[in-house]
Design an enzyme around this catalytic site. Sequence first.
Site, PDB file in Angstrom:
ATOM      1  CG  ASP A 196      -1.999   1.028   1.160  1.00  0.00           C
ATOM      2  OD1 ASP A 196      -3.098   0.668   0.709  1.00  0.00           O
ATOM      3  OD2 ASP A 196      -1.754   2.192   1.539  1.00  0.00           O
TER       4      ASP A 196
ATOM      5  CD  GLU B 184      -4.540   4.091  -1.502  1.00  0.00           C
ATOM      6  OE1 GLU B 184      -4.754   4.446  -0.335  1.00  0.00           O
ATOM      7  OE2 GLU B 184      -5.410   4.150  -2.393  1.00  0.00           O
TER       8      GLU B 184
END
Length: 609
Positions: free
Chosen positions: A274, A318
Amino acid sequence: MVFEHLKNKEKLYTIIVSLLGIYIFVAEVDIHAQSLKDWALVYILTGSVVLLNLFPIILPPKANSFSMDSAVYLATLFLYGLNFALQVLFIFSVIELYRNQRMSIWRHLFNFSMYCLMISGAYYSFLFFNGDIGKINVHYLFPYLISLLVYFSINVSLIFLFFFFLGQVFKGALELGVLKEACVGYSVTLLLSMVLAILLSEEKYFGLSLFIILVTILSIVFKKFLELYQLISNRANKDHLTGLYNHGFFKETLKEQFSDCKLLKQPLALAFLDLDDFKKYNDRNGHLQGDRLLTFFGKLLQKAVEGMNFTVARYGGEEFAILMPNTTKEDAYAFLNRLRKEVNDTYFEGVEHIPYRCLSFSCGIAEMEKDMYESEELIHRADQALYYAKAQGKNNVQLYDKHNMCLDEIKFKQDLEALEQQVKFFLSKDVYTYRHSKRVFKYALEFGSRLDELTDHERQTLILGALIHDIGKIEVPRDILNKRGKLEKHEWEIIKKHVTWGREIVAAEKRFDDLLPLVELHHERYDGKGYPYGLKGEEIPKLARILCIIDSFDAMTTERPYQPTKTFEEALEEIKRCAGTQFDPVYAAKFIAFVRKHYLPLAEMEQLN
């Protein structure tokens, strides 16, 4: 030691096949038996084999290819005999030795010998079934079919044995789909070999030229078709922004590799990454620049796994995922921690304004364990490890550790309250199931606390799973749940569906993913005769094996509409009798000891009163 043994066998096998092929060639070939005109045809046929190898026919979806050289060998065999076909093969092999010098001479010799065996096998089987060399009789196809079958069988057997002795036989080698593709390829080869034979017998050189043109056009058309197929496939499987694989393709690949690695007992690691503070970067620099950052990071990941058999995907937003087959969690950690440091040192415009002042990511890694039964468990653990990495301050890599990542007491109580509300739905429909769930919950709470081998997280999972394990019965009709007497076959089939219905209900909330194996698999048996999947032994997750014992004990010792009630002692004897068949023998023994110590004295006192 085993590997070295196999390697020695591979060398011996290669030598034996090579010597057999050379023997057949020397015994069957007579270079003086042909005229100058025949030699011209031999060279022309050899040239056609070379050209056909340059234009193989490629088939989607897996870009499998096959050359039509076998069609030339077979057509030559049917028209001109074994001597002619082996000479064409020999000259082509010499040309191939010059063209492909990177391949070892032994490998070239093995390929040549393998074709000698295949061609001679097809020839003698053709003659045995009354095939007529020199004439193409389309009304009598049986010898042609048999010769091709022998040609195909020798090819498959020789290649299979080679990879077997090399120690590289894989589980898919004998799958129906693989064999089906091979059969299709060889069927086309037979058809085209007969087409070529007819053309050669009627028009010879013109017919051969026509055949080569036809196959070349087919090769080009199929290649274009494959390119179009791959283009459409890529659009369906690739993320439009980063060019990485998308979420859907990744999930399908994970399922396949999870199944393969579990069957082959190979390690499989999954990492979730992430991008740290991406929202802050987006807010400061705009969404367009944020998209550029995602694309840039995707390229970094793709470059990092070049030359490896890893699958990289954009999992969502993301968040990225890397699937690493045949990789332990320790190796995955070393790889990703090294990558994290490289990413920290890689500049991208605007990252100096976010908290770490550099490009960084948090990462969680989980490895498949033998008691996992589906890929979703691996996803859940990697996700938990990622959450833990972010909670530790970001810009770090964390391995999943059930000891450190257990649920805290507050979250456990919240989950317990939420599940209590769901179980209370039974009060209006089936009081028995509600009370049964509460008793199983109580047994799990007390028994689990005495199992030292369980972590805190596993104890809490067992307790919550025990409470909710029969939630699927809310979908079972009331008249079946409350029926007195033996259930009919169709009614029992409906009852059995409660485990899959329960899974669907629990899966609606992602935070309860850990409970799915207990809800769905608590009726699996240790001997593999349970439901819904017939899992056996340690294929059944440990907590589900424990819950099966607790659930069965309570079912036997409380009044039920369709089964006589047993005393505690009778139930324990039944569990002891079924240890190793229905129940895990280790946990059955521990549960029997637990009940004898903590419940039997109370039960005896109640009987006295």
